[in-house]
Design a protein around this motif. Structure first.
Motif, mmCIF file in Angstrom:
data_model
loop_
_atom_site.group_PDB
_atom_site.id
_atom_site.type_symbol
_atom_site.label_atom_id
_atom_site.label_comp_id
_atom_site.label_asym_id
_atom_site.label_seq_id
_atom_site.Cartn_x
_atom_site.Cartn_y
_atom_site.Cartn_z
ATOM 1 N N UNK A 63 98.724 10.626 -16.503
ATOM 2 C CA UNK A 63 97.854 9.626 -15.774
ATOM 3 C C UNK A 63 98.902 9.672 -14.445
ATOM 4 N N UNK A 64 98.072 9.492 -13.298
ATOM 5 C CA UNK A 64 98.701 9.309 -11.992
ATOM 6 C C UNK A 64 99.051 7.806 -11.861
ATOM 7 N N UNK B 158 110.674 21.730 -10.153
ATOM 8 C CA UNK B 158 109.441 22.195 -10.749
ATOM 9 C C UNK B 158 107.976 21.475 -10.175
ATOM 10 N N UNK B 159 106.931 22.195 -10.300
ATOM 11 C CA UNK B 159 105.623 21.593 -9.694
ATOM 12 C C UNK B 159 104.694 21.482 -10.784
ATOM 13 N N UNK B 160 104.296 20.258 -10.723
ATOM 14 C CA UNK B 160 103.217 19.632 -11.929
ATOM 15 C C UNK B 160 101.859 19.387 -11.153
ATOM 16 N N UNK B 161 100.764 19.316 -11.747
ATOM 17 C CA UNK B 161 99.525 18.941 -11.480
ATOM 18 C C UNK B 161 98.951 17.622 -12.371
ATOM 19 N N UNK B 162 98.135 16.912 -11.661
ATOM 20 C CA UNK B 162 97.633 15.749 -12.084
ATOM 21 C C UNK B 162 96.404 15.236 -11.649
ATOM 22 N N UNK B 163 95.589 14.807 -12.092
ATOM 23 C CA UNK B 163 94.177 14.415 -11.673
ATOM 24 C C UNK B 163 94.330 13.010 -11.015
ATOM 25 N N UNK B 164 94.010 12.726 -9.677
ATOM 26 C CA UNK B 164 94.125 11.302 -9.082
ATOM 27 C C UNK B 164 93.761 11.262 -7.564
ATOM 28 N N UNK C 129 92.967 17.168 -7.696
ATOM 29 C CA UNK C 129 94.323 17.494 -8.405
ATOM 30 C C UNK C 129 95.429 17.353 -7.082
ATOM 31 N N UNK C 130 96.407 16.614 -7.570
ATOM 32 C CA UNK C 130 97.489 16.392 -6.830
ATOM 33 C C UNK C 130 98.482 17.149 -7.594
ATOM 34 N N UNK C 131 99.202 18.169 -6.748
ATOM 35 C CA UNK C 131 100.377 18.953 -6.855
ATOM 36 C C UNK C 131 101.761 18.101 -6.601
ATOM 37 N N UNK C 132 102.655 18.150 -7.372
ATOM 38 C CA UNK C 132 104.063 17.483 -6.876
ATOM 39 C C UNK C 132 105.093 18.002 -7.516
#
Length: 363
Positions: free
Chosen positions: A356-357, A264-270, A255-258
């Protein structure tokens, strides 16, 4: 008909003076496939098609058709045929002589070439019009004649430059079905240039999306739709929203947090990213819901700026998370069960697996 051949584009570039139109692209087009080159005007797709055909010289790199390097061959010796956007039919010749013209140039005797031209017109269901001139035909009929003329040489690959652009919307849909049927029946490789996402999705086995002279993604329609490779593809295809920011952290679970520019902070798999690295994510427009974010469903609060009723669906445009046009496609049932109006504050969220990353094309 000739058997289909693989088309292998190997590090091909096209340079006009100080301008590079195509940047060292490489691509394999499988034999017997329907390939669509897709992209905005000036992206290099027509230059690439013309280099495959031999109507444009290659600045560097090679084009192979099957096992033969055809880079320096003239168009007539390549085993390809090209159908031009304008159809380029001869106004003073009837349909038989239009279709038979390339065989006449090759010295085929009159009876043999006219017999073959009639066979091609039968294939295109144009035999009853054989003695007419092009001006007596509709746009769709002219297109069929242009196809017959291109196919009479038994090419291993048919190259089509925006073949449907001159047709009205209803005829476009009919001719799309005709092209797909023809390609399956003949079994040869079709390479088709278009700027229409819908056309490419409807026709292609392989979609090649170009931007600024480079290939952004080459994949099946489903993969392009479900997993766009880059932010450009996600935006150009129109079925994903793009949010951009900088990586904050990556964990062992992939999980990448950006963080966006708005904080704002979001999470995505990648794959892991170093803190500070740029991150783009794509979120399917039809997978966004009017519901508050949770631990398992990232999201944000925004303001509705536009609503479009489309019958089976409703399109909302929302301002928020650094985006002026974040799009939500709701079913009509979902929208009318929980209607909103322009100016309303809304909470949006999506499942983690629906983001999607996105990658980046290196220059």
């Amino acid at each position: 008909m000739s058997k289909a051949a693989e088309i292998d584009i190997v590090s091909v570039s096209k340079v006009y003076g100080a301008t590079t139109a195509v940047h060292a692209i490489s691509l394999k087009i499988p034999p017997g496939s329907y390939c669509c080159f897709l992209g905005p005007s000036g992206c290099g797709k027509t230059s690439t098609l013309r280099m495959i055909a031999g109507h444009e010289s290659i600045s560097s790199g090679d084009v192979r058709l099957g096992n033969v390097v055809v880079t320096d061959f003239p168009p007539a010796k390549r085993g390809t045929a090209m159908m031009f956007q304008s159809y380029a039919l001869f106004p003073h010749l009837d349909l038989i002589d239009n279709v038979a013209f390339s065989l006449k140039m090759k010295g085929v005797d009159k009876d043999a070439r006219r017999a073959k031209a009639l066979d091609m017109l039968k294939l295109m269901q144009m035999e009853p019009y054989a003695t007419r001139r092009p001006a007596q035909l509709s746009g769709g009929q002219q297109q069929r004649v242009a196809l017959a003329r291109a196919l009479i040489t038994d090419p291993e690959a048919l190259l089509l430059d925006e073949p449907l652009s001159a047709l009205d919307p209803f005829l476009k849909i009919r001719m799309r079905a005709e092209l797909k049927r023809l390609q399956k029946d003949l079994g040869i490789t079709f390479v088709h240039v278009t700027h229409s996402q819908e056309e490419a999705m409807a026709l292609a086995d392989l979609i090649v999306i170009m931007n600024d002279g480079r290939i952004e993604q080459a994949a099946s329609p489903r993969e392009v739709f479900e997993r766009p490779a880059t932010a450009f593809v996600a935006r150009f295809m129109g079925d994903h929203n793009v949010l951009s920011g900088r990586a904050v952290a990556s964990d062992l679970n992939g999980i990448v947090a950006f963080e966006t520019s708005g904080g704002q902070v979001f999470r995505v798999s990648g794959k892991p990213h170093q803190p500070g690295e740029p991150v783009d994510i794509g979120i399917r427009t039809d997978r966004v819901r009017l519901a508050a974010a949770t631990d398992d469903a990232p999201g944000f609060n925004g303001v509705v700026s536009n609503i479009e009723y489309r019958g089976a669906s409703v399109k909302l445009t929302v301002i928020g998370a650094g985006s002026d046009d974040f799009t939500v496609i709701l079913s009509d049932a979902d929208y009318f069960a929980q209607p909103v109006t322009v100016g309303d504050a809304v909470a949006l969220s999506w499942a983690l697996e629906d983001a999607v990353l996105l990658g980046r094309v290196t220059a």
